[in-house]
Design a protein around this motif. Structure first.
Motif, PDB file in Angstrom:
ATOM      1  N   THR A  23      -1.269   0.944   1.117  1.00 31.46           N
ATOM      2  CA  THR A  23      -1.751   1.583  -0.265  1.00 31.46           C
ATOM      3  C   THR A  23      -2.610   1.013  -0.901  1.00 31.46           C
ATOM      4  OG1 THR A  23       0.583   2.653  -0.082  1.00 31.46           O
ATOM      5  CG2 THR A  23      -0.394   2.647  -2.196  1.00 31.46           C
ATOM      6  N   TYR A  27      -6.193   1.640  -2.977  1.00 33.21           N
ATOM      7  CA  TYR A  27      -6.779   1.380  -4.155  1.00 33.21           C
ATOM      8  C   TYR A  27      -7.932   0.557  -4.251  1.00 33.21           C
ATOM      9  CZ  TYR A  27      -2.351   3.426  -6.164  1.00 33.21           C
ATOM     10  OH  TYR A  27      -1.259   4.285  -6.540  1.00 33.21           O
ATOM     11  N   SER A  30     -10.913   2.682  -3.114  1.00 28.44           N
ATOM     12  CA  SER A  30     -11.350   3.733  -4.081  1.00 28.44           C
ATOM     13  C   SER A  30     -12.226   2.993  -5.216  1.00 28.44           C
ATOM     14  CB  SER A  30     -10.073   4.428  -4.609  1.00 28.44           C
ATOM     15  OG  SER A  30      -9.415   3.624  -5.643  1.00 28.44           O
ATOM     16  N   TYR A  81      -3.299  11.358 -10.839  1.00 27.17           N
ATOM     17  CA  TYR A  81      -3.819  11.653  -9.645  1.00 27.17           C
ATOM     18  C   TYR A  81      -4.950  12.749 -10.065  1.00 27.17           C
ATOM     19  CZ  TYR A  81      -1.857   7.832  -6.733  1.00 27.17           C
ATOM     20  OH  TYR A  81      -1.160   6.727  -6.215  1.00 27.17           O
ATOM     21  N   LEU A 107      -7.536   4.247 -11.707  1.00 26.55           N
ATOM     22  CA  LEU A 107      -7.149   3.641 -10.523  1.00 26.55           C
ATOM     23  C   LEU A 107      -7.011   1.838 -10.711  1.00 26.55           C
ATOM     24  CD1 LEU A 107      -9.540   5.602  -8.556  1.00 26.55           C
ATOM     25  CD2 LEU A 107      -7.142   5.687  -8.364  1.00 26.55           C
ATOM     26  N   PHE A 110      -3.257   1.807 -11.431  1.00 21.54           N
ATOM     27  CA  PHE A 110      -2.353   1.954 -10.513  1.00 21.54           C
ATOM     28  C   PHE A 110      -2.350   0.732  -9.434  1.00 21.54           C
ATOM     29  CE2 PHE A 110      -2.377   6.806 -10.957  1.00 21.54           C
ATOM     30  CZ  PHE A 110      -1.201   6.961 -10.965  1.00 21.54           C
ATOM     31  N   ARG A 111      -3.761   0.210  -9.059  1.00 23.79           N
ATOM     32  CA  ARG A 111      -3.855  -0.985  -8.199  1.00 23.79           C
ATOM     33  C   ARG A 111      -3.236  -2.151  -8.662  1.00 23.79           C
ATOM     34  NH1 ARG A 111      -8.765  -3.997  -7.910  1.00 23.79           N
ATOM     35  NH2 ARG A 111      -8.369  -4.251 -10.054  1.00 23.79           N
ATOM     36  N   TRP A 114       0.518  -2.003  -8.427  1.00 21.65           N
ATOM     37  CA  TRP A 114       1.164  -1.904  -7.215  1.00 21.65           C
ATOM     38  C   TRP A 114       1.004  -3.477  -6.353  1.00 21.65           C
ATOM     39  CZ3 TRP A 114       3.706   1.667  -5.050  1.00 21.65           C
ATOM     40  CH2 TRP A 114       3.823   1.558  -3.636  1.00 21.65           C
TER      41      TRP A 114
END
Length: 132
Positions: A23, A27, A30, A81, A107, A110-111, A114
């Motif tokens: 995952t 990220y 992207s 998203y 993003l 999120f990255r 994460w």
């Protein structure tokens, strides 16, 4: 020769990665494609911009389908998203840097979140941090 070694390394990285690490790779990928799309946009290379935005959108779609529908966090993540995906569409159609930067911000968040989750899980499992 060096390219083949790099490809072997990349394949091994993917094949041995945990789901959480995969995952994180999505990220990071992207964000790499967004960076290239922004560069292409600045250079007025519309074909490259289009390809890079589509690659980013493909990753977002993959992240969307991997969400567990019944998980409460899905109700919070899915709209973000969807918004990022929409921003990328608008960036592509209107050649709008602001739109692509909005998607990028989401993003990045999120990255970074994460990465922190993985770090905390490693600390929990091993009692010490491991650099990502």
């Amino acid at each position: 020769m060096a390219y083949q070694q790099y490809q072997a390394y990349q394949n091994n990285s993917v094949n041995t990665a945990t789901p959480a690490e995969l995952t994180l790779m999505l990220y990071n990928g992207s964000l790499k494609f967004i960076k290239r799309a922004k560069k292409a946009m600045e250079e007025k290379n519309y074909q490259e911009r289009n390809v890079m935005i589509q690659k980013t959108q493909n990753i977002i779609r993959e992240l969307m389908v991997t969400l567990e529908p019944s998980a409460p966090i899905t109700k919070q993540m899915m709209p973000l998203y969807e918004f990022a995906y929409h921003c990328l569409t608008q960036a592509n159609v209107k050649n709008d840097m602001t739109q692509i930067e909005q998607a990028e911000e989401i993003l990045i968040q999120f990255r970074d979140t994460w990465k922190e989750i993985i770090k905390q899980e490693r600390i929990r499992q091993h009692g010490k941090g491991v650099k990502l």
